[in-house]
Scaffold this active site. Structure first.
Site, short mmCIF file in Angstrom:
data_model
loop_
_atom_site.label_atom_id
_atom_site.label_comp_id
_atom_site.label_asym_id
_atom_site.label_seq_id
_atom_site.Cartn_x
_atom_site.Cartn_y
_atom_site.Cartn_z
N HIS A 166 0.84 -1.21 0.00
CA HIS A 166 0.00 0.00 0.00
C HIS A 166 0.88 1.26 0.00
CE1 HIS A 166 -3.08 -2.64 2.28
NE2 HIS A 166 -3.64 -2.36 1.13
N LYS A 201 -17.66 -5.85 6.17
CA LYS A 201 -16.39 -6.60 6.18
C LYS A 201 -15.95 -6.85 7.61
CE LYS A 201 -14.29 -5.72 1.73
NZ LYS A 201 -13.12 -5.23 1.01
N ARG A 240 -1.85 -5.80 -8.36
CA ARG A 240 -0.71 -6.69 -8.08
C ARG A 240 -0.57 -7.76 -9.15
NH1 ARG A 240 -3.04 -7.79 -2.27
NH2 ARG A 240 -4.79 -7.76 -3.70
N SER A 253 -2.86 -7.77 2.74
CA SER A 253 -3.15 -7.72 4.19
C SER A 253 -3.60 -9.09 4.68
CB SER A 253 -4.25 -6.69 4.47
OG SER A 253 -3.85 -5.42 4.04
O1 PNS Z 1 -8.71 -2.78 0.17
P1 PNS Z 1 -10.00 -3.26 -0.42
O2 PNS Z 1 -10.78 -4.05 0.61
O3 PNS Z 1 -9.82 -4.02 -1.69
O4 PNS Z 1 -10.85 -1.94 -0.76
C1 PNS Z 1 -12.10 -2.07 -1.35
C2 PNS Z 1 -12.84 -0.72 -1.42
C3 PNS Z 1 -12.97 -0.11 -0.05
C4 PNS Z 1 -12.06 0.24 -2.31
C5 PNS Z 1 -14.22 -1.04 -2.04
O5 PNS Z 1 -14.86 -1.98 -1.23
C6 PNS Z 1 -15.11 0.18 -2.20
O6 PNS Z 1 -14.97 0.91 -3.16
N1 PNS Z 1 -16.05 0.40 -1.24
C7 PNS Z 1 -16.93 1.53 -1.24
C8 PNS Z 1 -18.37 1.12 -1.58
C9 PNS Z 1 -18.67 1.34 -3.05
O7 PNS Z 1 -18.50 2.41 -3.60
N2 PNS Z 1 -19.16 0.27 -3.71
C10 PNS Z 1 -19.47 0.29 -5.11
C11 PNS Z 1 -18.22 0.08 -5.95
S1 PNS Z 1 -18.58 -0.01 -7.68
#
Ligand code: PNS
Length: 163
Positions: A21, A45, A94, A132
């Site tokens: 990150h 989550k 990644r 993570s």
């Molecule tokens: O580190 P992660 O868990 O891969 O991050 C995922 C994250 C937080 C970027 C994703 O879950 C997200 O965008 N959440 C916000 C909710 C949202 O906008 N959902 C619709 C996406 S199209």
């Protein structure tokens, strides 16, 4: 410091923040005037660290980057990014498989707010396998994670996992 005044939004769970990150955040900080590390509060989550703990760790780890701000966000990513004045969302990739997950989200986010552009940075080779989830797994079983997370993160992880 970059001369651009573009604000970039760098979202994630950061449970916890890793060197992978940090690599993406540091590279984004060279490209954009302000980078907001946006820590998702997603209640669906099952996070190991609370939102406050994840935000605090990100702040400690990014303290050397003057144009990086860390803040929590809830709800739709594009709305949170817009409310913060961001016009770019930065995601790290990644492995090729990451794109199959990130591509549809980028397309959906574009349909919701076309004025916000998603940009992908390829993970540096040293971090292509760092996540993570793997870090928590290895640390929980007593493995050495010092190459993959900053020392403060490793310390909090061991405390949390009793490792
Ligand atoms: O580190 P992660 O868990 O891969 O991050 C995922 C994250 C937080 C970027 C994703 O879950 C997200 O965008 N959440 C916000 C909710 C949202 O906008 N959902 C619709 C996406 S199209």
């Amino acid at each position: 410091m970059p001369t651009t005044d573009v604000v970039a939004y760098c979202p994630g769970s950061f449970d916890p923040i890793t060197y992978g990150h940090l690599d993406i955040i540091e590279r984004a900080a060279k490209l954009f005037g302000t980078v907001i590390v946006a820590v998702a509060t997603d209640a669906q989550k099952d996070h190991l660290f609370s939102t406050d703990e994840r935000v605090a760790l990100c702040r400690e780890v990014c303290a050397h980057l003057p144009n990086v701000i860390v803040q929590p966000f809830a709800g739709l990513l594009v709305e949170a990014a817009h409310a913060s004045g961001a016009t770019v969302i930065i995601k790290g990739l990644r492995q090729p498989v990451d794109l199959s997950h990130e591509g549809p989200m980028a397309a959906m986010n574009h349909s919701l707010r076309p004025e916000i552009e998603t940009m992908f940075l390829l993970a540096s080779p040293a971090y292509t396998y760092v996540s993570s989830s793997l870090i928590k797994w290895v640390c929980g079983m007593g493995g050495d994670i010092s190459a993959h997370v900053p020392a403060v993160v490793g310390q909090r992880l061991r405390e949390k996992l009793g490792a």
